[in-house]
Write a protein that holds these residues in place. Structure first.
Motif, PDB file in Angstrom:
ATOM      1  N   UNK A   1      92.640  53.719  16.814  1.00  0.00           N
ATOM      2  CA  UNK A   1      92.954  54.001  15.410  1.00  0.00           C
ATOM      3  C   UNK A   1      94.212  54.846  15.302  1.00  0.00           C
ATOM      4  N   UNK A   2      94.338  55.851  16.171  1.00  0.00           N
ATOM      5  CA  UNK A   2      95.524  56.706  16.143  1.00  0.00           C
ATOM      6  C   UNK A   2      96.772  55.924  16.548  1.00  0.00           C
ATOM      7  N   UNK A   3      96.630  55.034  17.517  1.00  0.00           N
ATOM      8  CA  UNK A   3      97.765  54.205  17.936  1.00  0.00           C
ATOM      9  C   UNK A   3      98.224  53.325  16.768  1.00  0.00           C
TER      10      UNK A   3
ATOM     11  N   UNK B  31     106.048  54.370  20.420  1.00  0.00           N
ATOM     12  CA  UNK B  31     106.838  53.490  21.276  1.00  0.00           C
ATOM     13  C   UNK B  31     106.143  53.325  22.623  1.00  0.00           C
ATOM     14  N   UNK B  32     105.405  54.378  23.028  1.00  0.00           N
ATOM     15  CA  UNK B  32     104.747  54.377  24.329  1.00  0.00           C
ATOM     16  C   UNK B  32     103.449  55.163  24.242  1.00  0.00           C
ATOM     17  N   UNK B  33     102.426  54.676  24.944  1.00  0.00           N
ATOM     18  CA  UNK B  33     101.163  55.398  25.073  1.00  0.00           C
ATOM     19  C   UNK B  33     101.024  55.811  26.527  1.00  0.00           C
ATOM     20  N   UNK B  34     100.897  57.105  26.743  1.00  0.00           N
ATOM     21  CA  UNK B  34     100.659  57.673  28.062  1.00  0.00           C
ATOM     22  C   UNK B  34      99.144  57.804  28.176  1.00  0.00           C
ATOM     23  N   UNK B  35      98.523  56.908  28.926  1.00  0.00           N
ATOM     24  CA  UNK B  35      97.088  56.660  28.834  1.00  0.00           C
ATOM     25  C   UNK B  35      96.348  56.958  30.135  1.00  0.00           C
ATOM     26  N   UNK B  36      95.486  57.972  30.082  1.00  0.00           N
ATOM     27  CA  UNK B  36      94.616  58.275  31.215  1.00  0.00           C
ATOM     28  C   UNK B  36      93.575  57.163  31.323  1.00  0.00           C
TER      29      UNK B  36
END
Length: 128
Positions: free
Chosen positions: A44-46, A52-57
């Motif tokens: 939802x936040x995305x 432009x980029x998601x830094x995703x654990x």
């Protein structure tokens, strides 16, 4: 987006100490950034933020980074968002799985900030 507008990065990371280091780096690089600490609500936040980029654990409470990555790649509105997966389990199996699900990059924790910075710029420069 205007050329001089800051790039937007969303950090999806549950460990506060890592998130603080990432926050510092994002600020130093001039990125507009935000953080969410659980997988629930990340999509939802995305959609709202349009980073432009998601830094995703990968290992997150409630919803894994793999699930978020897969959902992003099946959503036509989010397909163009770059995804950099992060994990403490940096095996080649984990890397292959993440890339197969559509991640644009993969970085193993602990990482050097210099290494992460280079990867961020590689992905964001590709997107430009």
């Amino acid at each position: 987006m205007a050329e001089d507008a800051p790039r937007r990065v969303l950090i999806v990371e549950d460990e506060d100490n890592i998130a603080l280091a990432l926050d510092f780096l994002m600020g130093r690089e001039g990125f507009d950034h935000a953080r969410i600490s659980t997988g629930a609500g990340a999509l939802d936040l995305i959609r709202e933020m349009r980073p432009d980029l998601v830094l995703l654990d990968i290992m997150l409470p409630e919803v894994s980074g793999y699930e978020i990555c897969e959902a992003m790649r099946t959503d036509p509105d989010l397909r163009g968002v770059k995804i950099l997966l992060m994990t403490a389990r940096g095996s080649s199996v984990e890397r292959r799985k993440g890339l197969a699900l559509g991640a644009d990059g993969f970085i193993a924790k602990p990482f050097e900030l210099k290494e992460l910075r280079a990867e961020l710029h590689r992905l964001l420069d590709e997107a430009a």
